[in-house]
Motif scaffolding. Structure first.
Motif, mmCIF file in Angstrom:
data_model
loop_
_atom_site.group_PDB
_atom_site.id
_atom_site.type_symbol
_atom_site.label_atom_id
_atom_site.label_comp_id
_atom_site.label_asym_id
_atom_site.label_seq_id
_atom_site.Cartn_x
_atom_site.Cartn_y
_atom_site.Cartn_z
ATOM 1 N N UNK A 94 24.018 78.063 16.939
ATOM 2 C CA UNK A 94 25.283 78.726 17.503
ATOM 3 C C UNK A 94 25.104 80.276 17.518
ATOM 4 N N UNK A 95 24.441 80.705 16.369
ATOM 5 C CA UNK A 95 24.307 82.116 16.061
ATOM 6 C C UNK A 95 23.252 82.841 17.322
ATOM 7 N N UNK A 96 22.215 82.136 17.563
ATOM 8 C CA UNK A 96 21.252 82.388 18.623
ATOM 9 C C UNK A 96 22.088 82.291 19.952
ATOM 10 N N UNK A 97 23.120 81.387 20.163
ATOM 11 C CA UNK A 97 23.848 81.435 21.466
ATOM 12 C C UNK A 97 24.549 82.617 21.999
ATOM 13 N N UNK A 98 25.125 82.973 20.702
ATOM 14 C CA UNK A 98 25.990 84.316 20.590
ATOM 15 C C UNK A 98 25.074 85.550 20.973
ATOM 16 N N UNK A 99 23.958 85.638 20.191
ATOM 17 C CA UNK A 99 23.173 86.609 20.570
ATOM 18 C C UNK A 99 22.680 86.832 22.042
ATOM 19 N N UNK A 100 22.198 85.581 22.621
ATOM 20 C CA UNK A 100 21.892 85.696 24.191
ATOM 21 C C UNK A 100 23.172 86.007 25.097
ATOM 22 N N UNK A 101 24.275 85.671 24.670
ATOM 23 C CA UNK A 101 25.420 85.892 25.447
ATOM 24 C C UNK A 101 25.621 87.505 25.297
ATOM 25 N N UNK A 102 25.616 87.999 24.087
ATOM 26 C CA UNK A 102 25.787 89.512 23.802
ATOM 27 C C UNK A 102 24.547 90.272 24.367
ATOM 28 N N UNK A 103 23.375 89.507 24.478
ATOM 29 C CA UNK A 103 22.518 90.612 25.128
ATOM 30 C C UNK A 103 22.479 91.104 26.665
ATOM 31 N N UNK A 104 23.638 90.565 27.110
ATOM 32 C CA UNK A 104 23.992 90.679 28.684
ATOM 33 C C UNK A 104 23.929 92.275 29.225
ATOM 34 N N UNK A 105 23.452 92.786 30.011
ATOM 35 C CA UNK A 105 23.587 94.157 30.339
ATOM 36 C C UNK A 105 24.068 94.191 31.736
ATOM 37 N N UNK A 106 25.183 94.805 31.729
ATOM 38 C CA UNK A 106 25.793 94.880 33.211
ATOM 39 C C UNK A 106 25.115 95.438 34.200
ATOM 40 N N UNK A 107 25.020 95.043 35.431
ATOM 41 C CA UNK A 107 24.132 96.111 36.565
ATOM 42 C C UNK A 107 24.871 97.322 36.730
ATOM 43 N N UNK A 108 24.099 98.454 37.352
ATOM 44 C CA UNK A 108 24.653 99.705 37.589
ATOM 45 C C UNK A 108 25.699 99.617 38.592
ATOM 46 N N UNK A 109 25.194 99.115 39.863
ATOM 47 C CA UNK A 109 26.460 98.929 40.735
ATOM 48 C C UNK A 109 27.017 97.420 40.977
ATOM 49 N N UNK A 110 28.466 97.673 41.071
ATOM 50 C CA UNK A 110 29.186 96.376 41.061
ATOM 51 C C UNK A 110 28.898 95.342 42.043
ATOM 52 N N UNK A 111 28.755 94.265 42.026
ATOM 53 C CA UNK A 111 28.554 93.496 42.991
ATOM 54 C C UNK A 111 29.578 92.429 43.415
ATOM 55 N N UNK A 112 29.868 92.346 44.679
ATOM 56 C CA UNK A 112 31.174 91.523 45.360
ATOM 57 C C UNK A 112 30.597 89.913 44.912
ATOM 58 N N UNK A 113 31.784 89.408 43.980
ATOM 59 C CA UNK A 113 31.797 88.193 43.814
ATOM 60 C C UNK A 113 32.883 87.255 44.035
ATOM 61 N N UNK A 114 32.851 86.000 44.283
ATOM 62 C CA UNK A 114 33.785 85.287 44.565
ATOM 63 C C UNK A 114 34.699 85.028 43.211
ATOM 64 N N UNK A 115 34.435 85.331 42.016
ATOM 65 C CA UNK A 115 35.070 85.072 40.893
ATOM 66 C C UNK A 115 34.984 86.611 40.048
ATOM 67 N N UNK A 116 35.959 86.247 38.926
ATOM 68 C CA UNK A 116 35.742 87.588 38.062
ATOM 69 C C UNK A 116 35.530 86.875 36.771
ATOM 70 N N UNK A 117 34.198 87.672 36.260
ATOM 71 C CA UNK A 117 33.775 87.288 34.641
ATOM 72 C C UNK A 117 34.301 88.322 33.751
ATOM 73 N N UNK A 118 34.911 87.593 32.697
ATOM 74 C CA UNK A 118 35.581 88.491 31.710
ATOM 75 C C UNK A 118 35.279 88.117 30.228
ATOM 76 N N UNK A 119 35.051 89.119 29.474
ATOM 77 C CA UNK A 119 34.644 89.035 28.002
ATOM 78 C C UNK A 119 35.840 88.392 27.114
ATOM 79 N N UNK A 120 35.933 87.591 26.305
ATOM 80 C CA UNK A 120 37.037 87.152 25.533
ATOM 81 C C UNK A 120 37.510 88.161 24.572
ATOM 82 N N UNK A 121 38.660 88.392 24.475
ATOM 83 C CA UNK A 121 39.382 89.187 23.412
ATOM 84 C C UNK A 121 38.908 88.920 21.977
#
Length: 630
Positions: free
Chosen positions: A376-403
């Motif tokens: 489960x530590x490796x899973x968290x690292x995998x999720x945190x390694x996400x780099x947002x794309x430079x230009x915002x893409x139009x999507x049908x939903x909103x992805x939000x990181x947890x507080x």
């Protein structure tokens, strides 16, 4: 060889006379020439490159168009002269071709109608008209000789007497439909009893009230069609008034008797039942209730099990998600989510520890933090390694990181939808997940990619109300179940490959065989349809084992088992063997009915799920419990 040629007058028109003779001109269809002239030179076809437009213009502008015909022999256009046009007109009217011919000339009367005194000829009669003919004599003697020798048979006199014969004389006595076997005897008359006697015992005579009742009854309803009477002796018995009536009714009975033989086939009822193997031979399958997982205070809608089979997760209407240890029924963790959990799915990839849950309009991705800490530590690292794309893409939903507070409880990502989410399901590789939204538009089904946090809508238009979706376990196919149909889409080619007719009124759930060639659909009209995708688009078999609506169906990943849970509070486990031999049909045998859940608010079992490795089945019910059958 060319036909003999006749010398022709030398005019420029006649020089090109075709000399091929009387042959079909189609033979020259593919050649540039149409025959040969007197010198043996080829006669070339005139160049015809007129199209429809040129023909029309010529028709409009050329005053001689109507009298121009094409010569088949030479292919040239010939303008008819006035005499030729007149000839055609005369022939069309049915007149003679020659103008000067008079059909109505006065007839010459060779033999006058007046009787003359002198004959036309007065030669004496021939000698042969007085003496018998020798030729005829010869013919007659030949015929007489032939009759004597028996070569010619004189005509037999016609026999006018009609011939009768026995229709059944040459019948096979052993035939099944033999006449003697099909004989239907006349119906026997009922024998007279004591009441018909001229002096019946007193108990057979009717009293006054009985007589009145008998007279008021309909003739059809009367037990007796006469009133018993008593006479002192036979001499005093009068003539029977209904005699002719009764004889007539007897004749009617004989003539209207149904002469129909009911052919009874002696069949052993045991032979009509299909020969199914005994459940004992189809073990292992779950038979007994082993554990009850208690803790939820409201109905448990959905279940999912970890790929290792060690942990179980359940979502309930009490607004919580509970994580259980399978072997001990111990609740390891409770996660309040503040809403009804409609669907839950543990990531099938064993290297990723993630659970997707559908709560109202959000899909939550939760890291339960159970089991191997490295995992489960490796899973968290995998999720945190996400780099947002430079230009915002139009999507049908909103992805939000947890507080930070939600992160402490295990929630990692929110996927915010516009409408309430009904179902979530993972792809076998564990990166993509699909969600179904309660909506009527083309936005009902969405596919999300976790590693890139990217969502897309695969469908351009809505094909009905989507109930549930599934990814194919091995091939790039996507199953979408609407109320009446299951559509199979190819994700690579982006096209519809099959449309399955479920023969059900409302599909509730769907599961796919791990081999990928068979699917089962449960429906609210208490039917379970098994489809063989290679066989047909209609169900291979419809099972009607449950009394009420089916809520969930499931296949086992390794054993030939499938289960269905219903509102009647039972889980029916069936043996479903799919053979590698394509010619052999799947064998479907119900092996066990598992009871235990209490029906609450007319709801019974809401979800069923097999253990990934063991022949065990989990079921969740409206009574707030989860039960494990082993």
């Amino acid at each position: 060889p060319l036909p003999p040629l006749t010398p022709l007058p030398s005019s420029p028109l006649q020089d090109i006379r075709n000399t091929v003779g009387n042959i079909p001109m189609e033979w020259y269809q593919d050649f540039p020439h149409i025959g040969y002239n007197l010198d043996g030179k080829k006669i070339y076809k005139p160049i015809r490159n007129k199209d429809e437009l040129d023909m029309f213009l010529e028709k409009m502008e050329n005053p001689d168009y109507w009298r121009t015909v094409q010569d088949k022999m030479t292919g040239a256009d010939i303008k008819l002269t006035d005499e030729q046009v007149d000839l055609v007109h005369r022939l069309q009217k049915g007149q003679f071709g020659d103008v000067h011919f008079n059909p109505y000339e006065p007839a010459i009367d060779f033999f006058t109608h007046e009787v003359m005194i002198h004959p036309v000829t007065n030669r004496p009669a021939d000698k042969r008209s007085f003496i018998p003919s020798l030729i005829e004599k010869e013919k007659v003697s030949k015929l007489v000789h032939a009759i004597k020798m028996g070569w010619i048979k004189p005509r037999k006199p016609k026999d006018d007497t009609p011939t009768y014969y026995d229709l059944w004389a040459h019948e096979d006595p052993n035939s099944i439909l033999g006449r003697h076997k099909m004989h239907v005897p006349a119906p026997k008359m009922k024998l007279p009893g004591h009441e018909e006697s001229y002096n019946p015992p007193p108990e057979y005579l009717l009293s006054e009230e009985e007589k009145l009742a008998w007279e008021q009854q309909e003739p059809v309803e009367r037990k007796l069609n006469f009133v018993p009477q008593q006479f002192q002796c036979l001499r005093a018995v009068p003539a029977y008034p209904r005699f002719i009536h009764e004889r007539f009714e007897r004749c009617l009975d004989l003539y209207l008797c149904p002469r129909q033989r009911k052919m009874r086939v002696n069949v052993d009822p045991e032979d009509l039942i299909p020969k199914l193997p005994k459940p004992r031979d189809l073990q292992p399958f779950p038979t007994t209730q082993a554990l009850i997982y208690c803790g939820h205070t409201s109905l448990v809608r959905c279940l999912s099990v970890s790929p290792s089979g060690q942990w179980l997760v359940s979502g309930s209407d009490d607004g919580t998600v509970r994580f259980w240890e399978v072997s001990t029924a111990r609740c390891m963790k409770t996660l309040p989510v503040g809403g009804v959990v409609k669907s839950i799915a543990w990531n099938p990839n064993p290297t990723i520890c993630l659970v997707a849950l559908a709560v109202d309009q959000v899909v939550l991705l939760v890291n339960p933090g159970l089991g191997d800490k490295l995992l489960y530590g490796a899973t968290d690292q995998l999720l945190e390694s996400f780099v947002a794309p430079e230009e915002e893409r139009v999507q049908p939903v909103r992805w939000m990181t947890a507080t930070a507070e939600e992160h402490g409880r295990g929630i990692r990502l929110h996927i915010q939808h516009s409408k309430p989410v009904k179902q979530v399901t993972w792809h076998g590789k564990g990166d993509y997940l699909a969600s179904v939204v309660a909506d009527h538009s083309n936005m009902q089904v969405l596919i999300h990619q976790t590693s890139k946090r990217w969502s897309q809508n695969p469908f351009r238009k809505s094909k009905g109300l989507v109930q549930c979706v599934l990814f194919h376990p091995i091939r790039p196919y996507f199953f979408v179940a609407t109320q009446r149909y299951v559509r199979v889409y190819n994700l690579l080619k982006q096209e519809l490959t099959k449309k399955l007719m479920t023969n059900c009124k409302w599909v509730s759930s769907m599961a796919i065989h791990p081999g990928g060639d068979n699917i089962i659909c449960g429906s609210y009209d208490s039917k379970l349809a098994w489809f063989d995708l290679d066989l047909s688009t209609r169900p291979y078999q419809l099972l009607r084992h449950h009394k009420k609506a089916l809520r969930a169906v499931a296949f086992h990943r390794h054993y030939p088992l499938f289960a269905s849970g219903s509102d009647d509070g039972t889980v029916i486990v069936c043996h479903g063997m799919v053979y590698n031999d394509l010619l052999q049909n799947p064998l479907l045998v119900p092996v066990k009915v598992l009871k235990g859940h209490v029906t609450t608010l007319d709801l019974g079992v809401l979800d069923v799920l097999f253990h990934p490795t063991q022949p065990w089945v989990f079921s969740s019910g409206a009574d707030g419990t989860i039960r494990l059958y082993t």
